[in-house]
Motif scaffolding. Structure first.
Motif, PDB file in Angstrom:
ATOM      1  N   PHE A 133       0.815  -1.225  -0.003  1.00 16.13           N
ATOM      2  CA  PHE A 133      -0.117   0.049  -0.060  1.00 16.13           C
ATOM      3  C   PHE A 133       0.932   1.205  -0.095  1.00 16.13           C
ATOM      4  O   PHE A 133       0.383   2.398  -0.832  1.00 16.13           O
ATOM      5  CB  PHE A 133      -1.064  -0.013   1.318  1.00 16.13           C
ATOM      6  CG  PHE A 133      -2.100   0.795   0.933  1.00 16.13           C
ATOM      7  CD1 PHE A 133      -3.194   0.631   0.223  1.00 16.13           C
ATOM      8  CD2 PHE A 133      -2.055   2.159   1.565  1.00 16.13           C
ATOM      9  CE1 PHE A 133      -4.335   1.667  -0.038  1.00 16.13           C
ATOM     10  CE2 PHE A 133      -2.934   3.254   1.449  1.00 16.13           C
ATOM     11  CZ  PHE A 133      -4.056   2.729   0.632  1.00 16.13           C
ATOM     12  N   PHE A 136       1.733   2.077  -3.406  1.00 16.14           N
ATOM     13  CA  PHE A 136       0.519   2.969  -4.092  1.00 16.14           C
ATOM     14  C   PHE A 136       0.727   4.253  -3.687  1.00 16.14           C
ATOM     15  O   PHE A 136       0.460   5.261  -4.526  1.00 16.14           O
ATOM     16  CB  PHE A 136      -0.712   2.260  -3.637  1.00 16.14           C
ATOM     17  CG  PHE A 136      -1.967   3.188  -3.672  1.00 16.14           C
ATOM     18  CD1 PHE A 136      -2.574   3.228  -4.999  1.00 16.14           C
ATOM     19  CD2 PHE A 136      -2.474   3.990  -2.923  1.00 16.14           C
ATOM     20  CE1 PHE A 136      -3.569   4.021  -5.451  1.00 16.14           C
ATOM     21  CE2 PHE A 136      -3.464   4.880  -3.015  1.00 16.14           C
ATOM     22  CZ  PHE A 136      -3.988   5.056  -4.490  1.00 16.14           C
ATOM     23  N   VAL A 137       1.074   4.504  -2.344  1.00 20.22           N
ATOM     24  CA  VAL A 137       1.053   6.143  -1.965  1.00 20.22           C
ATOM     25  C   VAL A 137       1.886   6.708  -2.920  1.00 20.22           C
ATOM     26  O   VAL A 137       2.104   7.847  -3.227  1.00 20.22           O
ATOM     27  CB  VAL A 137       1.152   6.014  -0.620  1.00 20.22           C
ATOM     28  CG1 VAL A 137       1.432   7.487  -0.011  1.00 20.22           C
ATOM     29  CG2 VAL A 137       0.006   5.670   0.232  1.00 20.22           C
ATOM     30  N   GLU A 140       1.182   7.518  -6.211  1.00 21.79           N
ATOM     31  CA  GLU A 140       0.284   8.579  -6.273  1.00 21.79           C
ATOM     32  C   GLU A 140       1.235   9.758  -6.013  1.00 21.79           C
ATOM     33  O   GLU A 140       0.910  10.947  -6.844  1.00 21.79           O
ATOM     34  CB  GLU A 140      -0.781   8.546  -5.228  1.00 21.79           C
ATOM     35  CG  GLU A 140      -1.913   7.636  -5.571  1.00 21.79           C
ATOM     36  CD  GLU A 140      -2.528   7.800  -6.969  1.00 21.79           C
ATOM     37  OE1 GLU A 140      -2.583   8.766  -7.143  1.00 21.79           O
ATOM     38  OE2 GLU A 140      -2.489   6.809  -7.712  1.00 21.79           O
ATOM     39  N   LEU A 174      -6.741   3.125  -9.714  1.00 17.13           N
ATOM     40  CA  LEU A 174      -7.975   2.411  -9.089  1.00 17.13           C
ATOM     41  C   LEU A 174      -7.641   1.183  -9.145  1.00 17.13           C
ATOM     42  O   LEU A 174      -8.237   0.342  -8.448  1.00 17.13           O
ATOM     43  CB  LEU A 174      -9.263   3.032  -9.830  1.00 17.13           C
ATOM     44  CG  LEU A 174      -9.720   4.464  -9.516  1.00 17.13           C
ATOM     45  CD1 LEU A 174     -10.679   4.705 -10.383  1.00 17.13           C
ATOM     46  CD2 LEU A 174      -9.707   4.681  -7.956  1.00 17.13           C
ATOM     47  N   LEU A 177      -5.458  -0.195  -6.556  1.00 18.74           N
ATOM     48  CA  LEU A 177      -6.044  -0.142  -5.387  1.00 18.74           C
ATOM     49  C   LEU A 177      -7.201  -1.548  -5.020  1.00 18.74           C
ATOM     50  O   LEU A 177      -7.182  -2.195  -4.228  1.00 18.74           O
ATOM     51  CB  LEU A 177      -7.177   0.836  -5.080  1.00 18.74           C
ATOM     52  CG  LEU A 177      -6.385   2.212  -4.675  1.00 18.74           C
ATOM     53  CD1 LEU A 177      -7.282   3.211  -4.528  1.00 18.74           C
ATOM     54  CD2 LEU A 177      -5.941   1.966  -3.300  1.00 18.74           C
ATOM     55  N   ILE A 178      -7.786  -1.924  -6.450  1.00 13.00           N
ATOM     56  CA  ILE A 178      -8.686  -3.101  -6.321  1.00 13.00           C
ATOM     57  C   ILE A 178      -7.818  -4.593  -6.056  1.00 13.00           C
ATOM     58  O   ILE A 178      -8.171  -5.197  -5.231  1.00 13.00           O
ATOM     59  CB  ILE A 178      -9.308  -3.223  -7.580  1.00 13.00           C
ATOM     60  CG1 ILE A 178     -10.387  -2.176  -7.730  1.00 13.00           C
ATOM     61  CG2 ILE A 178     -10.120  -4.518  -7.638  1.00 13.00           C
ATOM     62  CD1 ILE A 178     -11.288  -2.253  -9.099  1.00 13.00           C
ATOM     63  N   ALA A 181      -6.251  -4.302  -2.446  1.00 14.76           N
ATOM     64  CA  ALA A 181      -7.387  -4.885  -1.565  1.00 14.76           C
ATOM     65  C   ALA A 181      -7.749  -6.301  -1.527  1.00 14.76           C
ATOM     66  O   ALA A 181      -7.919  -6.997  -0.826  1.00 14.76           O
ATOM     67  CB  ALA A 181      -8.711  -4.082  -1.816  1.00 14.76           C
ATOM     68  N   LEU A 182      -7.713  -6.876  -2.814  1.00 19.60           N
ATOM     69  CA  LEU A 182      -7.996  -8.254  -2.860  1.00 19.60           C
ATOM     70  C   LEU A 182      -6.964  -9.138  -2.308  1.00 19.60           C
ATOM     71  O   LEU A 182      -7.277 -10.116  -1.545  1.00 19.60           O
ATOM     72  CB  LEU A 182      -7.994  -8.662  -4.432  1.00 19.60           C
ATOM     73  CG  LEU A 182      -9.420  -8.689  -5.123  1.00 19.60           C
ATOM     74  CD1 LEU A 182      -9.154  -8.794  -6.736  1.00 19.60           C
ATOM     75  CD2 LEU A 182     -10.354  -9.536  -4.630  1.00 19.60           C
ATOM     76  N   TYR A 184      -5.014  -8.359   0.120  1.00 13.82           N
ATOM     77  CA  TYR A 184      -5.181  -8.146   1.520  1.00 13.82           C
ATOM     78  C   TYR A 184      -6.242  -8.813   2.080  1.00 13.82           C
ATOM     79  O   TYR A 184      -6.111  -9.580   3.156  1.00 13.82           O
ATOM     80  CB  TYR A 184      -5.285  -6.469   1.898  1.00 13.82           C
ATOM     81  CG  TYR A 184      -5.409  -6.297   3.464  1.00 13.82           C
ATOM     82  CD1 TYR A 184      -4.405  -6.398   4.244  1.00 13.82           C
ATOM     83  CD2 TYR A 184      -6.804  -6.206   4.079  1.00 13.82           C
ATOM     84  CE1 TYR A 184      -4.466  -6.307   5.784  1.00 13.82           C
ATOM     85  CE2 TYR A 184      -7.022  -6.129   5.525  1.00 13.82           C
ATOM     86  CZ  TYR A 184      -5.874  -6.204   5.979  1.00 13.82           C
ATOM     87  OH  TYR A 184      -5.990  -6.145   7.527  1.00 13.82           O
ATOM     88  N   GLY A 185      -7.278  -8.807   1.331  1.00 11.00           N
ATOM     89  CA  GLY A 185      -8.579  -9.449   1.704  1.00 11.00           C
ATOM     90  C   GLY A 185      -8.169 -11.159   1.996  1.00 11.00           C
ATOM     91  O   GLY A 185      -8.581 -11.727   2.819  1.00 11.00           O
ATOM     92  N   LEU A 190       0.107  -6.797   4.010  1.00  9.16           N
ATOM     93  CA  LEU A 190       0.311  -5.684   2.777  1.00  9.16           C
ATOM     94  C   LEU A 190       2.105  -5.774   2.666  1.00  9.16           C
ATOM     95  O   LEU A 190       2.533  -5.118   1.600  1.00  9.16           O
ATOM     96  CB  LEU A 190      -0.025  -4.381   2.913  1.00  9.16           C
ATOM     97  CG  LEU A 190      -1.429  -4.422   2.751  1.00  9.16           C
ATOM     98  CD1 LEU A 190      -2.139  -2.939   3.041  1.00  9.16           C
ATOM     99  CD2 LEU A 190      -2.029  -4.410   1.160  1.00  9.16           C
TER     100      LEU A 190
END
Lengths: 520, 115
Positions: A133, A136-137, A140, A174, A177-178, A181-182, A184-185, A190
């Motif tokens: 994650f 990702f930051v 960005e 985006l 992120l998906i 999240a998948l 992590y789920g 992470l």
């Protein structure tokens, strides 16, 4: 490792951030002060990057636990050989872009220097982070700064190109992120090293979700890397950006490639099996198509900036296809090629601005038309040789050097890189069909670059009626010479660099050292 | 039941967002990106599992059974994602206003389709 040395890993992130904040506080009119602050920071960044490379070459990756939280819970920064060398490359490009911008581009709009520092912070952070994650930051952060730099100087063409650039990259974020999240789920972590342990142990029922997440991440990374068919935005946006920004953007595609290189073996390397071979297959196919698209684009490019953009795509395709082979030796050669081609493309983007400045707008189009249909008034052209002034000689030689570097001809490192790549590819025991295709395409893209570059070079530098008003300052040529000099140093020191990069590739393909280093 | 409702909501948001993103007007593109980011944010949030009456904090006193607590990490992640997508949307709106002003049209290519 003493107390100060262990903080070295976070310096490439903190230093540009602090510099950007200080630069924001300084008034735009105090240009000399701004430039000196930025310059000092960039030099310090370069020094830190060199120190990081030296430290990383000792072997074990340097792990920095931010806030001293233990590894899978807190965010870690990891500097292994690959990360360190990419940070060094970013620092060299940053310095060159800064020097070039100091001649006039930093006056074309506000806060250029802050944006440059933030971009470097994002790039360095993305190379160093060991957390999905956090990656990702940092993506960005670097994208936000790159939007500002792409728009720097304003104008209809830049705004229009940036609009596409921003929309494409927001969509890719985006998807990122998906995917995150998948993953992590399914795994509940992470941390990249922890993911390397947990993904092979995922229950069979959840495997599909984890693999879908990894696929989403790969698409997001490949958009950044400029892989076909996700790269149609690239030539236009990079061509429209101002020269120093475009030169820096050459490293942004490498961030995408780096992410693929880092994440793919960690997720599927240890387990091997079907997902890994699926990913490699698609990387190879995507890389080959990208290379083809780039080579054809280089052939057909009518403007220099598009030529540079397409050669960037071709170089990304080469690296992706080589990584798809899944052999450490090939990846090592691909890394060498990645560094050499980044330096070459970056220098070319800077050079374009100097060359274009003294030419009439639309001259490229006219020349192409003249080539195809015969020049309307060119019959009575004087056949007298013109003494080429010194500046033009330097520019011409730099252009030749860029072309040699990108096409992969001796004596510049592009040749060493392609040779190493071919050698490593031919050592894989049964040579598969994609390898033959890659070999052929490597030759073809080199040829395409030579033809396109000599066509353009002749048109620009040997056309007698060209206006000779080359107002080029020494500080505008200096950054180009720095980049090309770095390329030449790369060729001279090829043995040492290849050894380093081979070790980096070995560590990538056997990620247990990385995992143990982080989770110890 | 609530899983189905949330899944349908995410699906509808993502579907509308994707359709709008592919439209030729810049305003539609911005709306599409916003809807898509809502869908993604909801999706991240749900990755911690749908729970009601479960706090993401550890209360004072003896530590409770972790199974009674909600996963706090997706809530932190979604906050970051919301802030980032909000800021990026704001930036995009500025850029499309500039593009509208410079090109005189709100078509994403900067010129109207030729008919």
């Amino acid at each position: 490792m003493n107390a100060w040395q262990q903080h070295l890993v976070i310096v490439p992130v903190v230093l540009p951030l602090a510099a950007a904040a200080v630069l924001l506080a300084i008034d735009e009119r105090r240009r000399a002060l701004k430039r000196s602050v930025a310059f000092v920071c960039l030099l310090a960044l370069l020094g830190a990057a060199v120190a990081l490379v030296r430290a990383a070459d000792q072997g074990a990756p340097a792990v920095y636990r931010v806030g001293d939280w233990p590894a899978p819970f807190g965010i870690v920064l990891v500097a292994d050989r690959l990360s360190a060398v990419m940070v060094l490359l970013a620092a060299v490009l940053g310095l060159a872009a800064f020097l070039f911008a100091c001649t006039h581009w930093d006056r074309a709009g506000p806060r250029f220097h802050s944006l440059l520092q933030v971009l470097l912070m994002g790039v360095d952070g993305a190379f160093l982070t060991g957390d999905l994650f956090n990656l990702f930051v940092f993506f960005e952060v670097l994208l936000a700064a790159s939007y500002g730099l792409a728009l720097h100087g304003s104008g209809a063409a830049r705004v229009q190109a940036s609009l596409h650039y921003i929309v494409v990259n927001l969509t890719a974020s985006l998807l990122f992120l998906i995917g995150a999240a998948l993953i992590y789920g399914v795994t509940g972590t992470l941390n990249l090293a922890d993911l390397g342990v947990r993904i092979p142990a995922v229950a069979a029922a959840d495997r599909g979700l984890a693999e879908a997440g990894a696929g989403m991440l790969a698409v997001a990374f490949l958009v950044k890397a400029g892989s076909w068919p996700l790269c149609f935005w690239l030539p236009r946006s990079y061509g429209a950006a101002c020269a120093p920004a475009a030169a820096l953007f050459a490293i942004l595609t490498k961030v995408g490639i780096y992410a693929v290189l880092r994440v793919l073996p960690l997720f599927f390397g240890a387990a091997g099996g079907e997902p890994a071979s699926f990913a490699r297959e698609w990387l190879t196919i995507g890389g080959l198509l990208t290379l083809t698209y780039g080579a054809i684009g280089v052939f057909g490019a009518q403007e220099l900036s598009r030529l540079a953009g397409f050669s960037l795509i071709a170089s990304c395709g080469t690296v992706l296809a080589a990584v798809g082979a899944g052999q450490a030796a090939v990846s090592g050669a691909a890394l060498y090629y990645l560094i050499a081609s980044t330096l070459g493309v970056s220098a070319l983007f800077l050079l374009i601005e100097l060359v274009e400045r003294s030419r009439a707008p639309g001259a490229d189009m006219l020349a192409i038309t003249a080539e195809a249909f015969g020049s309307p008034e060119g019959e009575e052209r004087e056949e007298v040789g013109v003494a080429i002034p010194g500046t033009w000689a330097v520019l011409g030689l730099s252009f030749v050097a860029c072309a040699l570097l990108l096409a992969g001809l001796p004596p510049l490192p592009g040749f060493v890189a392609k040779l190493a790549l071919l050698d490593a590819l031919l050592r894989i025991a049964p040579i598969a069909l994609p390898t033959w295709v890659l070999l052929a395409l490597l030759m073809f893209s080199g040829l395409a670059t030579v033809i396109a570059a000599s066509r353009t070079g002749v048109r620009i530098f040997w056309t007698p009626e060209r206006p000779m008003s080359a107002r080029v300052g020494v500080f505008e040529i200096l950054p180009i010479l720095i980049l090309l000099g770095a390329g030449i140093a790369l060729a001279i020191e090829a043995g040492g660099v290849m050894r380093y990069l081979d070790a980096a590739a070995q560590a990538l393909h056997a990620p247990s050292g990385y995992i143990d280093g982080v989770l110890r | 039941m609530s899983e189905l409702v949330v899944a349908l909501a995410i699906g509808v948001l993502a579907g509308c967002g994707t359709w709008l993103l592919l439209r030729p007007r810049t305003f539609q593109v911005v709306m599409g990106l916003s809807l898509l980011s809502y869908a993604v944010n909801l999706f991240i949030f749900c990755m911690g599992g749908l729970r009601s009456h479960a706090a993401p904090f550890v209360p004072a006193g003896p530590p409770p059974d972790p199974a009674l607590l909600a996963d706090p990490l997706p809530q932190a992640l979604v906050l970051t994602a919301i802030v980032i997508s909000f800021a990026m949307t704001a930036l995009l709106v500025i850029v499309l206003l500039a593009a509208r002003g410079l090109s005189g049209t709100d078509h994403v290519d900067g010129r109207e389709d030729e008919r």
